[in-house]
Design a protein around this motif. Structure first.
Motif, PDB file in Angstrom:
ATOM      1  N   VAL A 146      -7.220  -9.761   1.424  1.00 15.60           N
ATOM      2  CA  VAL A 146      -6.390  -9.851   0.228  1.00 15.60           C
ATOM      3  C   VAL A 146      -6.885  -8.789  -0.743  1.00 15.60           C
ATOM      4  CG1 VAL A 146      -5.571 -11.310  -1.655  1.00 15.60           C
ATOM      5  CG2 VAL A 146      -6.097 -12.334   0.562  1.00 15.60           C
ATOM      6  N   ALA A 155       3.867  -0.692  -2.298  1.00 14.35           N
ATOM      7  CA  ALA A 155       4.482  -1.936  -1.846  1.00 14.35           C
ATOM      8  C   ALA A 155       5.970  -1.738  -1.610  1.00 14.35           C
ATOM      9  CB  ALA A 155       4.260  -3.032  -2.890  1.00 14.35           C
ATOM     10  N   TYR A 177      -1.637 -10.073  -3.631  1.00 16.13           N
ATOM     11  CA  TYR A 177      -0.713  -9.094  -3.066  1.00 16.13           C
ATOM     12  C   TYR A 177       0.283  -8.626  -4.118  1.00 16.13           C
ATOM     13  CZ  TYR A 177      -2.389 -10.669   1.514  1.00 16.13           C
ATOM     14  OH  TYR A 177      -3.177 -10.979   2.604  1.00 16.13           O
TER      15      TYR A 177
END
Length: 365
Positions: A23, A361, A49
């Motif tokens: 993580v 992302a 995240y």
């Protein structure tokens, strides 16, 4: 009706190797904190995240450093709970058992001390439903969050009660009146974990320059969104924008039981326009954190707790109290930043899109 024969293998199943799920973790801040459990400046780790969370909390932390005393965190209470269930023949028998239980509190306190060096029985509360006697035991648990310590003590108390109180039988060692990892009203009313309020008073100009809004706008949004909106949604003793985001990230980075964000995020945000200055507070009555116990021996967790100053030689319980104060201050930083962003049309989505692209992302649909 026909059935299908499904072939099965008689070969022994292969053991699945343990693995670690990474993580992403970053340290943000430092945030400035004062109060009865921590007074200094420190960076805080957030494992998440959701990459925009880091700069959001960092914005709140920057503001804390502009304020004398920064974020003031006040630890109001602390206790870990476990509820047990006894079953009687009827309500009258359950009531007699409850009276007998109240008469035995001192011997129950003595018994609790035999189960752990750190466990202390603070209070016992009970509810009767027909023939059912629900008993909520509340313990001090030192620097541990106290799940196992409370259960061990409750098990000893349950055995003792069954041996000494007539006309009752075993129901359960955990009866959901604790309440553990569920959204309920009882925890906020009676307390579970650390009860902490984090608060800050931000001058008008700082609100304008750093948050690009006004105290009046944030106070109004807090009423319409956090209070009325949550009421319409049927929230349970909770009125906040996103405590769970900061808590989960903080819990994962410091080796806490992440499922406790269920009750931990049941907190209340309060905002007030004080002649243009912004008073802003986050009250978290169910912060369940510890600095010893399961998960705390992992190298990354040990490092995090040491950097947070929660491995120091202090009186029993003070390291956990410090950790709770830092958790509450971290929640305030992220809550303040998000609430400010939501007073400005388009700011929240623009920030998410820009920051998620920056961090690689995926975005868009």
């Amino acid at each position: 009706m026909t059935t299908q024969n499904i072939p099965t293998s008689k070969a022994p199943a292969k053991a699945v190797p343990d693995s670690i799920t990474p993580v992403p973790t970053r340290w943000v801040g430092p945030l400035r904190i004062s109060g009865n459990a921590a007074t200094d400046e420190t960076h805080v780790p957030l494992a998440t995240y959701e990459s925009p969370l880091w700069p959001s909390v960092a914005r709140g932390a920057r503001i804390s450093r502009l304020i004398d005393g920064g974020i003031r965190a006040t630890l109001v209470d602390e206790r870990m709970t476990r509820s047990i269930l006894l079953e009687a023949t009827d309500a009258q028998a359950a009531h007699v058992a409850a009276r007998a239980l109240d008469d035995r509190l001192e011997e129950l306190r003595v018994l609790t001390r035999t189960t752990s060096r750190f466990a202390e029985l603070l209070a016992v509360r009970h509810e009767i439903v027909g023939p059912l006697l629900y008993i909520r035991c509340e313990f001090a648990t030192g620097d541990a969050s106290g799940h196992n310590m409370a259960t061990l003590a409750a098990d000893a108390l349950l055995t003792h009660l069954l041996a000494h109180i007539p006309n009752v039988s075993y129901g359960s060692i955990s009866a959901n009146y604790c309440t553990d990892k569920k959204a309920t009203a009882v925890n906020g009313i009676l307390g579970r974990g650390k009860n902490v309020t984090a608060e800050i008073l931000i001058p008008r100009q700082t609100v304008a320059d750093r948050l690009r809004t006004t105290a009046a706008k944030i106070a109004h949004l807090n009423v319409t969104k956090n209070l009325v909106g949550t009421l319409l949604a049927g929230g349970i003793r909770s009125a906040n924008a996103h405590y769970a985001n900061m808590l989960l990230a903080f819990y994962l980075a410091t080796g806490q039981d992440a499922a406790n964000i269920v009750e931990g995020s049941q907190g209340i945000t309060y905002a007030d326009d004080r002649d243009g200055d912004l008073y802003f507070s986050c009250t978290l009555p169910n912060l369940i954190v510890g600095t010893v116990g399961n998960g705390k021996g992992l190298p990354a967790v040990e490092d995090a707790l040491a950097r947070l100053g929660c491995r120091a030689e202090r009186p029993i319980g003070d390291n956990a109290r410090r950790l709770a104060a830092l958790a509450a201050a971290t929640v305030l930083c992220g809550e303040l930043s998000l609430m400010a962003a939501q007073t400005n049309p388009g700011e929240l989505m623009h920030a998410h899109t820009r920051l998620e692209r920056l961090n690689g992302a995926p975005h868009g649909h």
